[in-house]
Scaffold this motif. Structure first.
Motif, PDB file in Angstrom:
ATOM      1  N   GLY A 288      82.640 113.122   5.268  1.00 45.11           N
ATOM      2  CA  GLY A 288      82.134 113.517   6.578  1.00 45.11           C
ATOM      3  C   GLY A 288      83.011 114.501   7.309  1.00 45.11           C
ATOM      4  O   GLY A 288      82.535 115.250   8.157  1.00 45.11           O
ATOM      5  N   GLY A 290      85.031 116.871   5.750  1.00 47.51           N
ATOM      6  CA  GLY A 290      85.211 118.103   4.988  1.00 47.51           C
ATOM      7  C   GLY A 290      86.611 118.289   4.464  1.00 47.51           C
ATOM      8  O   GLY A 290      86.894 119.231   3.720  1.00 47.51           O
ATOM      9  N   VAL A 316      72.779 120.853  -0.866  1.00 43.70           N
ATOM     10  CA  VAL A 316      73.746 121.162   0.183  1.00 43.70           C
ATOM     11  C   VAL A 316      73.632 122.627   0.561  1.00 43.70           C
ATOM     12  O   VAL A 316      73.000 123.425  -0.143  1.00 43.70           O
ATOM     13  N   ASP A 319      78.177 127.190   4.223  1.00 43.69           N
ATOM     14  CA  ASP A 319      78.072 128.323   5.141  1.00 43.69           C
ATOM     15  C   ASP A 319      79.247 129.279   4.937  1.00 43.69           C
ATOM     16  O   ASP A 319      80.120 129.070   4.087  1.00 43.69           O
ATOM     17  N   THR A 323      82.046 125.561   4.913  1.00 42.82           N
ATOM     18  CA  THR A 323      81.739 124.185   5.303  1.00 42.82           C
ATOM     19  C   THR A 323      80.510 123.724   4.541  1.00 42.82           C
ATOM     20  O   THR A 323      79.525 124.452   4.441  1.00 42.82           O
ATOM     21  N   VAL A 325      77.335 121.250   4.145  1.00 39.76           N
ATOM     22  CA  VAL A 325      76.434 120.414   4.937  1.00 39.76           C
ATOM     23  C   VAL A 325      75.273 119.994   4.046  1.00 39.76           C
ATOM     24  O   VAL A 325      74.693 120.826   3.340  1.00 39.76           O
ATOM     25  N   ARG A 327      71.506 119.137   3.260  1.00 41.80           N
ATOM     26  CA  ARG A 327      70.304 119.734   3.868  1.00 41.80           C
ATOM     27  C   ARG A 327      69.592 118.759   4.794  1.00 41.80           C
ATOM     28  O   ARG A 327      68.881 119.186   5.706  1.00 41.80           O
ATOM     29  N   PRO A 329      70.286 114.564   6.504  1.00 45.27           N
ATOM     30  CA  PRO A 329      71.143 113.369   6.468  1.00 45.27           C
ATOM     31  C   PRO A 329      70.691 112.344   5.440  1.00 45.27           C
ATOM     32  O   PRO A 329      71.516 111.612   4.883  1.00 45.27           O
ATOM     33  N   ARG A 332      72.049 112.934   2.052  1.00 45.08           N
ATOM     34  CA  ARG A 332      73.392 112.346   1.982  1.00 45.08           C
ATOM     35  C   ARG A 332      73.302 110.852   1.712  1.00 45.08           C
ATOM     36  O   ARG A 332      74.038 110.302   0.877  1.00 45.08           O
TER      37      ARG A 332
END
Length: 930
Positions: A288, A290, A316, A319, A323, A325, A327, A329, A332
């Motif tokens: 969470g 990174g 995922v 960016d 980072t 992220v 796509r 929650p 995840r």
């Protein structure tokens, strides 16, 4: 003639489709062909966004219109079977094949597997399908509905596209859905499309409330955050997140568990990945922060390559700041759900090594990596709980302390930690249900209530849930006096705090004396702030200058304080000694942070203190508004001990406003609630409201009777609790007005003996005014002048107005008419601004007695002569009387005389108020008429 709005039945058919009224209206327009939309529509959207539910609503609507529905759905395993999707759709129409042209009928039978022969061309099958649908529609209009069209076989997709572009103007409609991540229908051409977006937070809340009205607030907030507007997730997730299993927001898992249906929806791509890629995704999902990516020893040397694969598979997003992220929650969550327990524990153990500089994260990863009881980790979690409380996160404090208890090998430690979590839940969070559950668990391990932590939690629960004052007092004092007790400093602080609340609610010597004895017993272990509180709350009239100085220093630190409990504790001390105005900003911060912290009890306490602060500041609308919100919270969360004070706050403001019925309404119920519980402080608050209301309506005999019920033995150092001080000036005024001169003089002498002027400028003002009430002539005037000079004009406006009125009444009786008008008019200005109707009426009557007509007294636009206006304007600019005289060719004495007349007209008592008064006068005057 049908006069219904086009979308009405659609919304009725899909009544449970929260937030989809616009989509349903468009579907209705397609089915009814009211907007010339060519009879076809494709809905695009992410998995679970509600496309299938909209198709179900469309089918219901079509049937309500008397239409026939044909349905099919694409399936991944059939994607290589030619015309499999078309077979689903047209099978119900097989009896009509015989009515088609023989060539078309034969093509359909072969294509759909009903006959033998050479494979027909797609154009022939497409034409035959359109003919068949038009034929069926002659008897009954129909709608062809196809879900998950992205998974149709190529042949069926081509045919469906052909038909959809050619049904305009016919009795056939075609509705399809396509996942945003899938391939759209080929050659869509002019087929209408609509993208179905996620629900917004308000719609998500509404959907959850409609389906799960009893869902705990902290669970609902988390689901709304995680689901990101996905209706399927909103409906499915609550099944895995019961309040009994996850009693607080921070008890919820870092990654939410998925139902089997959600797992299937979000895991298709994940299961196809190599195990190394899935291991990396698991680390990222559990981390969470990174930070794991920067630790090659944790993620491995090939992490970048695996991230590329995950991004290519749309799992995922990386960016431009590198980072990562997920796509969604729930993707995840799916990554975690697919990992075996031992894989998750290994990942947490590895992540604990990444966070050595972040003790909170490290502790929680170690906890999640633990396979069984572990005292070392349990101790770390206990420390993390205290840190969470200090940074203003009580929900995290409860979660950490509860997990600490579960990891405790020793039953005594487990009991103490469960009790600590129960105390936090009751005292700060406002979650009495969770507190009760945790306390029950603690009691099972500590049957004799020997633990002070257990006793504090039990007393808090008794106090807040039903105000069982006597039982709560007995439980705590017994635990504090136990000879074998060896509590920690934190446990003693918590117990002494709760005991002070109990003694304050009871208000009798029988509880104050044991409280002070126990404070003295544990003095060396108590922080200075708690010692100051014990001195102030037990008898604020005798508070020492040293204690007040220590309190002022503590108040100064609250500008950056994060712990809402600390702000509240200081706030209650400040309230007793007139320092709440210095805490307004911190208290507002506690109130405004309610949604973030979940500290319901602290927020309700803050609202109570804001009621008191707003009352003294003359913001009585705020008092009533804060009280209303506090009542809603207290009643919703079962904090019955708070309800009486919030009713009292509303009643006190109503009494000041002259709303006699509203002020009296809750008082009998307050008495009926308090007396059986031995909450004797509550009747004193009732009598205070009645005293103020009686003074407002000029019934000084009743006011004296009610005030002496609070202080039956007069005002003496040994008995002067806070409420007795609050009515001290009322008691003097009521005694004077009813001819009890000797008693009034005795009350004033008692106030002077106690030295309460050291408490605050308000008490300096009121004591001097009380001296003025019992004096005459120049001596009385000097006391009133000293009273008005004691406190800044913006502080204590109501009390200041009462002092101005009393001073004006004295001056009128002594025939100092002009001076009397100045003071009374200033009082009237204050009362009108506060809307203190009874006192404003008294001021108008007094003005009338000085020779000012009622019409003049009621006039909002006092007329100044041109010269008075010129002099007032120059004085407001800062010029001295001499400078004004030189400019206007007047003597300084003449200027002074004009200003003496101006002051009562403008409702000010000094030059400092001229500028604001003249500005207000200009703003209030209507513009000249043309």
């Amino acid at each position: 003639m049908n006069t219904e709005r086009p979308g009405r039945k659609a919304r009725e058919a899909g009544a449970d489709l929260t937030g989809r009224s616009d989509e349903l209206d468009l579907i209705t327009a397609v089915i009814d062909d009211t907007a010339r939309l060519n009879g076809s529509l494709t809905l695009f959207g992410d998995p679970g966004v509600g496309k299938s539910a909209l198709l179900d609503a469309a089918a219901d609507l079509a049937r309500a219109r008397g239409m026939r529905t044909l349905r099919a759905a694409g399936a991944q395993f059939e994607a290589r079977m030619a015309f499999a999707g078309l077979n689903q759709l047209l099978l119900p129409l097989a009896p009509l094949f015989a009515e088609l042209d023989p060539g078309q009928a034969s093509a359909l039978r072969v294509a759909l597997g009903f006959g033998d022969g050479a494979t027909p061309s797609r154009i022939l099958v497409s034409t035959a399908t359109l003919s068949l649908l038009l034929l069926a529609a002659q008897e009954q209009p129909l709608v062809a509905i196809v879900d998950d069209a992205q998974w149709l076989d190529d042949a069926s997709a081509d045919v469906l596209s052909f038909v959809a572009r050619r049904v305009a103007g016919t009795r056939v409609r075609v509705l399809t859905t396509v996942r945003t991540t899938g391939e759209p229908l080929r050659n869509r051409g002019d087929i209408n499309s609509l993208t179905i977006h996620a629900l917004d937070p308000a719609q998500s809340e509404a959907l959850l409330l409609a389906n799960y009205p009893d869902l705990a607030e902290h669970v609902r907030r988390r689901i709304v955050s995680e689901a990101q507007g996905n209706p399927l997730a909103l409906v499915e997730l609550p099944a895995t997140l019961t309040s009994a299993r996850y009693p607080t927001a921070d008890a919820l898992p870092t990654v939410l568990p998925l139902t089997e249906r959600l797992t299937r929806m979000f895991t298709a791509r994940i299961t196809a990945l190599a195990q190394e890629t899935r291991d990396l995704l698991l680390l990222l999902a559990l981390d969470g922060s990174g930070q794991a990516l920067s630790e090659e020893s944790v993620v491995g040397p090939d992490a970048a390559a695996h991230l590329d694969i995950a991004e290519r598979e749309r799992i995922v997003v990386v960016d431009n700041r590198h980072t990562v992220v997920f796509r969604h929650p729930l993707v995840r969550s799916a990554v975690v759900e697919l990992a075996r327990p031992e894989q998750q524990r290994r990942a947490h153990q590895a992540l604990a090594g990444c966070h050595r500089s972040d003790p909170g994260r490290r502790t929680w990863h170690l906890a999640d990596a633990s396979l069984g009881p572990d005292e070392e980790v349990a101790t770390l979690l206990q420390h993390e709980s205290i840190r969470a409380l200090n940074r203003g996160d009580p929900s995290a404090a409860v979660a950490a302390m509860t997990r600490s208890a579960h990891l405790s090998p020793d039953p005594d430690h487990r009991s103490q930690r469960l009790a600590g979590a129960a105390y936090f839940a009751a005292e700060v969070m406002g979650d009495l249900h969770t507190a009760s559950q945790l306390l029950n668990d603690a009691r099972r391990l500590d049957t004799d209530l020997g633990s002070l932590a257990t006793a504090s939690a039990a007393a808090s629960l008794m106090l807040y849930s039903d105000a069982d004052v006597v039982s709560a007092f007995r439980v705590l004092t017994t635990a504090l006096r136990a000879p074998e007790a060896d509590p920690t400093a934190e446990e003693i602080n918590a117990a002494i705090w709760v005991l002070s609340v109990i003694a304050s609610l009871n208000g009798r010597k029988e509880m104050w004396d044991p409280y002070l004895e126990l404070v003295d017993r544990y003095r060396d272990l108590l922080p200075e702030g708690l010692l100051v509180r014990s001195e102030v709350v037990s008898n604020p009239a005798l508070v020492s200058p040293e204690a007040l100085n220590a309190l002022d220093q503590e108040i100064a630190t609250l500008a950056t304080e994060l712990d809402p409990g600390q702000i509240i504790r200081v706030g209650y001390v400040a309230n007793d000694v007139d320092r709440l105005s210095d805490l307004r900003e911190p208290l507002l911060r506690v109130w405004q942070d309610a949604a973030r912290t979940g500290a319901v009890a602290s927020v309700t306490n803050a609202l109570m203190l804001l009621c008191a602060e707003s009352y003294l500041a003359g913001r009585w609308d705020d008092t009533q508004r804060f009280a209303e919100e506090g009542l809603e919270r207290a009643q919703s969360y079962g904090y019955v001990n708070f309800v009486w004070f919030l009713h009292y706050s509303k009643a006190l403001a109503a009494a000041a406003l002259g709303q006699q019925d509203e002020a009296e309404e809750p008082l009998e119920a307050m008495l009926a609630w308090a007396i059986p519980r031995q909450a004797f402080i509550v009747p004193q608050h009732v009598y205070r409201v009645r005293t103020l209301a009686a003074i407002g309506r000029g019934d000084f005999e009743t006011a004296y009777t009610e005030a002496t019920r609070i202080s039956p033995h007069g005002l003496e150092p040994g008995t002067a609790r806070q409420l007795q001080l609050f009515v001290a000036y009322d008691l003097v005024e009521a005694a004077v007005r009813t001819g009890r001169t000797d008693q009034a003089q005795g009350f004033v002498e008692a106030m002077l003996r106690m030295g309460i002027t050291r408490i605050s400028s308000r008490w300096t003002m009121l004591v001097a005014a009380a001296q003025g009430l019992v004096s005459e002539g120049d001596v009385a005037s000097a006391h009133f002048e000293r009273a008005l000079a004691a406190a800044p004009e913006h502080l204590w406006p109501f009390e200041r107005g009462r002092v101005l009125l009393a001073f004006g009444e004295l001056l009128r009786r002594e025939r100092a008419t002009v001076e009397s008008r100045v003071r009374i008019n200033a009082a009237l200005t204050v009362f009108d601004r506060l809307r203190a109707a009874p006192w404003a009426e008294r001021a108008r009557s007094e003005l009338a007695a000085t020779g000012v007509s009622r019409r003049q007294a009621d006039s909002a636009d006092v007329q100044l002569t041109p010269q008075e206006l010129q002099i007032a304007t120059l004085a407001a600019s800062g010029l001295t009387n001499k400078a004004i005289g030189e400019r206007l060719h007047l003597s300084a004495r003449t200027v002074s005389g004009h200003l003496y007349n101006v002051f009562p007209k403008l409702g000010v008592t000094a030059r400092a108020g001229l500028r604001d008064a003249l500005t207000a006068r200009t703003e209030d005057r209507p513009p000249p008429q043309p």
